[in-house]
Design an enzyme around this catalytic site. Structure first.
Site, PDB file in Angstrom:
ATOM      1  N   THR A 153       1.337 -17.557  15.179  1.00 62.68           N
ATOM      2  CA  THR A 153       1.100 -18.159  16.591  1.00 62.68           C
ATOM      3  C   THR A 153       2.146 -18.338  17.209  1.00 62.68           C
ATOM      4  OG1 THR A 153      -1.133 -18.602  15.770  1.00 62.68           O
ATOM      5  CG2 THR A 153      -0.438 -19.419  17.920  1.00 62.68           C
ATOM      6  N   PHE A 428      -5.145 -18.263   9.481  1.00 62.74           N
ATOM      7  CA  PHE A 428      -3.869 -18.840   8.907  1.00 62.74           C
ATOM      8  C   PHE A 428      -2.546 -18.702  10.108  1.00 62.74           C
ATOM      9  CE2 PHE A 428      -5.103 -15.852   5.611  1.00 62.74           C
ATOM     10  CZ  PHE A 428      -6.304 -16.849   4.929  1.00 62.74           C
ATOM     11  N   CYS A 429      -3.275 -18.899  11.342  1.00 60.46           N
ATOM     12  CA  CYS A 429      -2.532 -18.889  12.608  1.00 60.46           C
ATOM     13  C   CYS A 429      -1.807 -17.495  12.589  1.00 60.46           C
ATOM     14  CB  CYS A 429      -1.297 -19.957  12.541  1.00 60.46           C
ATOM     15  SG  CYS A 429      -2.092 -21.584  12.440  1.00 60.46           S
ATOM     16  N   ASN A 430      -2.414 -16.540  12.325  1.00 66.02           N
ATOM     17  CA  ASN A 430      -1.978 -15.123  12.553  1.00 66.02           C
ATOM     18  C   ASN A 430      -3.037 -14.258  13.011  1.00 66.02           C
ATOM     19  OD1 ASN A 430      -0.748 -12.697  12.238  1.00 66.02           O
ATOM     20  ND2 ASN A 430       0.535 -13.062  10.697  1.00 66.02           N
TER      21      ASN A 430
END
Length: 892
Positions: A153, A428-430
C-alpha cells in the site's frame, strides 16, 4: 483418523523423506550448533508458541537486547548535533552504523548514502516528494510513475503525491513485466544531467511480494535503467526504486551488482528491534536529482529567519534527516548486526535455512487431501517453491472444505490461536496481489466496501468468496518443529477431528493452574460461582435483599462443594423446560448470569436488578496487565477460574479462586481517594480507577505476573455504537459497561441443544462430551431462554420480559473463547469448528439486546421463570412461520 489409520493424504510428510526427494541440496540450521539450543537460549519466550508471522516482524534474540542495554548503561550518548564529548561519541557511533549498513548490502559510502527514516513507508514518501517529476506540457508528456500491482500500500500511495504534480501513474501487472520484450537501447545518459530534455520516470517494484513471497528478478533493475525493459512506452530516463523491506529480512542483497537508485527498508524486519526505524539507501549518482522543500533542524548550512535565504548542508544524509534522528535506536542496530552474524553466520545461511522450511511446508501442505481426493488448501504462488531465487519463505493460502469451498481466514486464525499458532490474515496491505491471486475484480472490491468490509477486519467471506487469505512466514530462528506444529494443526482440524479431546495447551503447576482431578473439574458448570445460593434461598421480593446476597455469617458457605450449591438450580431449569414441553407457545427465562469481572467466571442469579448499562454490576470490572491492557481468556484462559460474587447487603464483591484466600473489593469507589485512569475496551477509551494494591497482589500471585483490577468510573458514560432502530428516537443511545458491544446477550436452549446433538453425532459412539451446562457456560450469555426452534432468536426484532422491553440488535459474532471450558480453562476446538460448519462459515451464536424505555425511578428486575414475548422482524413472512410462532407474534 481417530480410532483408525489415517487415510492417504492425511499424514504428515516426513522431513527426512522430503530431503531425500529434493532435487537440490537443502540446508537446515546453522552449522554444528543446535538450533533447538539457540531457541532455548535466545528465544525462551517462544516456549509453547509457534510464531509464523516473520514477514510481519521477526523477533529479536535475548543477547541483542542484553548487549544493547549494557551499551546504554556503560556509555553516555548525547545529541549528535552538539559538539561535546558525549555528542561526538554518538555522532561517531551513528556513522559507524551507516557504514555497517552499507557493508551488509555489499556496498560502500562511495556508491550509496544511508538516510535514516521512521521506516520504509517514510522512505517511500520521501522519494515521492523529492523525485524531480516533470509535469506534462507543450514540450512533452512529462514524467511517469510506474509501480508493480503486486506492491505494498505504501508504494501505491505514492501516486497521490504524483497526481498533485499532474504526473501520470501507471500500474504494471507482473505478467506484463515478465513478458515485456527486452530491447537494445542506447547507453543511458548521466542521471545527474538536466531532466528537462529527457523527463525522468520512476519504476517501483518489490524484491519480494509481501503477499505471496514471490521474488521478482533483481535483473529488472539494470534492464529498466538501461532501457532494455520498459514498464511503459515513454521516452525519457528511467530510475528504479526497489522495495526491499520484505526481501532483506531473510535474504542477502548485493547492491554492488543490483544498483537500484532508491532502496527503502525497515530494520525491524531484519532484527525485530528496534521498531520505528528504517532507511532510504540512495544511489549517489541519483542523489543530486532529489529536490527538497521543507528544511528542519540539522539540515541547514545557513538560513535567515527574516528573509527567504536557506543553504542546505552538503551531505545528502544531513540534508534529508530533518531534526534529531532516533540515535539510540540507530546504535541498537549495531547490536542487531552483531547478534545476527554471531547466531547465523550471515544472510546467505538465513536464506537457505528459511527456504528449506518453506519448501518443506509447501510440499506437505500441497500433499494433504480429503478422503474424496480434494485438496485441503489452495496455495497462492507464482512459483513451485523451486529455489530461493524465485520464492521467499512465505506461504499464502486458504483452507478448503472437502467440497472445495473456502473456509474464511478469520475462522482459521481463531482456530490457530487455540493451538497458540500465530499467523497473519487478510490482504497484508497488498490489495493488488490479493486481487490477482484470489480473482477479485475492482467492482468486487467496491462491493465489499459497501458490504462493510475494510482492510484489516475479519470479514473473510462475502457471498461465499474470500476477501483475503492466511499467510505463514519463517524467520532465521524458525524450526522444523514450528513447521510441523502448523501442519499438524491443519491435519487435526481438517482431517482428524479431536472427538472432544482438549488441546494440550494448559501449563500445570503454575499459580492458579486448573486442578488435574477430573471429577472436580466436571462437577458443575464453570459459570456458577461457588456458593451461589439456590433458588430456594431466594429472598422475598419485599425484603430489600436480592436472592444471591450471602449474609456475612455465610462466608464459610462460599466454600461449599459445588454440587450442593447447584442441585436445586438445575431443578428450576428443568421445571422451566417442562413448561415449554407442555406449551410450545412459551418462551421462558431459564437462567440469568452476570459477569462482574470481564472474562472471569459467571455469577448465576434467579432475580437481579437492572441498571442503566444492563444487569447491575455486569462487566463493571476488568483485569489488566502491567501496561494497563485488558486481559481476556484469549490470552489468559485461567481468568475463567476467578469466581466473583456480589454481596448487595454488604456492598462488596467477594472474589475466590482455588488455592487462594477469598478477598473482598468494595462495590463503589471512594470518590475522595480514587485516582482516575484511562483504559481501552474495543477501541473505546474508558475512565476507570484502580481497585488497590491488595487485590492487585492477589491477582498477580494467582497469574504469576503483575496484574491490576480496575473498575469503570461511576460518572463515566460509554455509548454503544450500534445503529438505532426505526422506533427508537435518534437521540436515544444505549450506555455500556465494559462489555464488548451491547448491554445484554441472549441465547436459546434450543440452539444449544442442536449444537450439542451435532457434537455428539460427530463423536465416537455418539458419546455426550459436552453437557448442556458446559455449552451454555462457554457462550457467556446473560439471559438463557427455552425456545421452540434452534436459532429462532435471530428472527426476533424485539422482546418483552414482563414489563421490560428490549431491542434485538443482531447476532453475536463468536471468537475462539467459546472453545474454552469455563470450568477448567482447557481449550477444545470442536465447539468452534462444529458451529462454523452448522452456520455456513459464520460463527454466530446468540443475539445482542438493549433495553428500551427503561424507567429506573423504581427498581427493575429480571427473574428466572419470566415469560419472554418476541416480536418478529418485518421481513419475516408469516407463511414461512409455524403456527406457534404466528401466535407468539400476535401476542407481542
Amino acid at each position: 483418523m481417530a480410532g483408525g489409520a489415517a487415510h492417504p493424504g492425511a499424514e504428515l510428510l516426513a522431513f527426512a523423506r522430503f530431503l531425500d526427494s529434493s532435487l537440490q541440496p537443502l540446508v537446515y540450521g546453522y552449522g554444528p550448533g543446535s538450533l533447538r539450543e539457540l531457541r532455548a537460549r535466545e528465544f525462551g519466550r517462544l516456549a509453547g508458541t509457534v510464531y509464523l508471522d516473520h514477514a510481519g516482524t521477526t523477533l529479536f534474540p535475548q543477547s541483542q537486547i542484553t548487549s544493547f542495554m549494557k551499551d546504554l548503561l556503560e556509555n553516555v550518548y548525547g545529541n549528535p548535533h552538539s559538539q561535546n564529548i558525549s555528542s561526538k561519541l554518538t555522532h561517531d557511533t551513528v556513522e559507524h552504523v551507516r557504514f555497517r549498513i552499507l557493508a551488509h548490502f555489499h556496498t560502500s559510502p562511495e556508491d550509496y548514502t544511508v538516510i535514516f527514516t521512521s521506516g520504509s513507508t517514510a522512505a517511500l514518501k520521501l522519494v515521492a516528494e523529492a523525485f524531480p517529476w516533470v509535469s506534462p506540457g507543450p514540450e512533452g508528456s512529462g514524467s511517469c510513475f510506474c509501480y508493480l500491482t503486486d506492491s505494498h500500500t505504501s508504494v501505491v500511495g505514492m501516486r497521490k503525491i504524483t497526481a498533485a504534480m499532474n504526473v501520470t501513474s501507471i500500474p504494471v501487472r507482473p505478467e506484463d513485466m515478465w513478458s515485456a520484450d527486452r530491447q537494445d537501447a542506447a547507453a543511458a545518459e548521466d542521471p545527474a544531467g538536466d531532466p528537462a530534455g529527457q523527463p525522468p520516470h520512476l519504476f517501483c517494484y518489490p524484491a519480494q511480494s509481501n503477499f505471496s513471497g514471490t521474488r521478482y528478478p533483481l535483473s529488472w533493475i539494470g534492464e529498466v535503467k538501461s532501457g532494455r525493459r520498459r514498464p511503459a512506452s515513454r521516452p525519457g530516463k528511467w530510475f528504479v526504486l526497489l522495495d526491499a523491506a520484505a526481501f532483506v529480512g531473510t535474504s542477502p542483497l548485493d547492491l554492488s551488482v543490483h544498483q537500484a537508485d532508491f532502496v527503502p527498508l525497515s530494520f525491524y524486519k531484519i532484527f525485530g528491534f528496534p521498531t520505528g526505524l528504517g532507511a532510504l539507501l540512495v544511489n549517489n549518482r541519483s542523489a543530486p536529482l532529489l529536490r527538497k522543500t521543507y528544511f528542519g533542524g540539522g539540515t541547514a548550512a545557513a538560513y535567515l529567519a527574516g528573509d527567504d535565504f536557506y543553504v542546505p548542508r552538503e551531505s545528502v544524509a544531513e540534508r534529508f534527516e530533518d531534526g534529531t534522528i532516533s540515535f539510540l535506536d540507530v546504535i541498537a542496530l549495531k547490536h542487531g548486526f552483531d547478534a545476527l552474524e554471531r547466531l547465523t553466520g550471515g544472510m546467505e545461511n538465513v536464506r537457505q535455512h528459511t527456504f528449506t522450511l518453506a519448501q518443506y511446508t509447501y510440499a506437505a501442505l500441497s500433499s494433504l487431501r480429503y478422503r474424496n481426493g480434494a485438496p485441503v488448501v489452495q496455495i497462492y504462488s507464482d512459483s513451485e517453491f523451486s529455489s530461493p531465487e524465485v520464492q521467499g519463505p512465505v506461504i499464502s493460502f486458504n483452507v478448503l472444505d472437502d467440497n472445495g469451498n473456502i473456509i474464511g481466514y478469520s475462522q482459521v486464525d481463531k482456530m490457530a490461536s487455540l493451538h497458540n499458532i500465530h499467523v497473519r490474515t487478510g490482504c497484508f496491505c497488498n490489495t493488488g496481489a490479493c486481487q490477482r491471486h484470489l480473482g477479485i475484480s475492482d467492482e468486487m472490491v467496491k462491493k465489499h466496501l459497501q458490504a462493510g468490509h475494510v482492510c484489516g477486519d475479519d470479514v473473510d467471506l462475502i457471498d461465499g468468496q474470500p476477501t483475503g487469505s492466511v499467510r505463514i512466514s519463517f524467520g532465521y530462528m524458525s524450526t522444523l518443529e514450528d513447521a510441523q506444529a502448523f501442519l499438524r494443526f491443519i491435519i487435526a482440524t481438517r482431517l482428524c477431528p479431536s472427538h472432544g479431546q482438549p488441546l494440550p495447551l494448559a501449563t500445570p503447576g503454575e499459580a492458579g493452574a486448573p486442578p488435574e482431578d477430573s471429577e472436580a473439574q466436571n462437577a458443575v458448570p464453570a459459570t456458577r460461582a461457588r456458593g451461589s445460593p439456590s433458588p430456594q434461598e431466594d429472598a422475598s421480593p419485599h425484603s430489600g435483599v436480592w436472592n444471591n446476597s450471602p449474609a456475612t455469617e455465610d462466608a464459610e458457605g462460599l466454600c461449599l462443594p459445588l454440587l450442593e450449591a447447584t442441585g436445586t438450580q438445575q431443578t428450576t431449569s428443568e421445571k422451566a423446560a417442562d413448561v415449554l414441553d407442555g406449551d410450545l407457545r412459551s418462551h421462558v427465562v431459564t437462567n440469568l448470569y452476570l459477569y462482574p469481572i470481564k472474562s472471569c467466571a459467571a455469577f448465576e442469579v434467579t432475580r437481579w436488578p437492572l441498571g442503566s448499562q444492563g444487569l447491575l454490576y455486569d462487566r463493571s470490572w476488568m483485569v489488566v496487565n502491567h501496561n494497563g491492557i485488558c486481559l481476556s481468556q484469549k490470552q489468559e484462559p485461567r481468568l475463567c477460574l476467578i469466581q466473583p460474587f456480589i454481596d448487595l447487603q454488604r456492598r462488596v464483591m467477594v472474589i475466590k479462586a482455588q488455592g487462594m484466600e477469598p478477598i473482598e473489593v468494595p462495590l463503589e469507589e471512594n470518590s475522595e481517594q480514587v485516582q482516575i485512569c484511562q483504559s481501552k475496551v474495543c477501541a473505546d477509551r474508558v475512565n476507570t480507577y484502580d481497585c488497590g494494591e491488595k487485590i492487585s497482589n492477589w491477582l498477580s500471585k494467582f497469574f504469576g505476573r503483575p496484574c491490576h483490577l480496575i473498575k469503570q468510573s461511576s460518572d463515566f458514560q460509554r455509548n454503544a455504537k450500534k445503529k438505532h432502530s426505526k422506533d427508537q428516537p435518534a437521540h436515544t443511545t444505549a450506555t455500556l459497561s465494559l462489555v464488548n458491544e451491547a448491554q445484554y446477550l441472549l441465547i436459546n436452549r434450543s440452539s444449544i441443544l442442536e449444537l450439542q446433538q451435532q457434537l455428539s453425532t460427530s463423536c465416537e459412539n455418539g458419546k455426550e462430551l459436552f453437557p448442556m451446562n458446559n455449552l451454555i457456560s462457554r457462550f457467556r450469555a446473560n439471559i438463557i431462554t427455552n425456545g421452540t426452534r434452534a436459532f429462532e432468536e435471530e428472527k426476533w426484532d424485539k422482546i418483552s420480559v414482563g414489563s421490560l422491553h428490549f431491542q434485538v440488535l443482531g447476532p453475536c459474532n463468536r471468537c475462539q473463547m467459546i472453545c474454552i471450558d469455563q470450568q477448567t480453562g482447557q481449550r477444545n476446538q470442536d465447539v468452534f469448528q462444529k458451529l462454523s460448519e452448522r452456520r455456513e462459515r459464520k460463527v454466530k451464536f446468540g443475539v445482542y439486546l438493549m433495553h428500551t424505555s427503561l424507567d429506573l425511578s423504581s427498581p427493575c428486575y429480571l427473574s428466572v421463570g419470566s415469560q419472554v414475548l418476541p416480536l418478529l422482524k418485518e421481513n419475516i413472512k408469516h407463511h414461512d412461520i409455524p403456527a406457534t410462532e404466528k401466535f407468539q407474534d400476535a401476542i407481542s
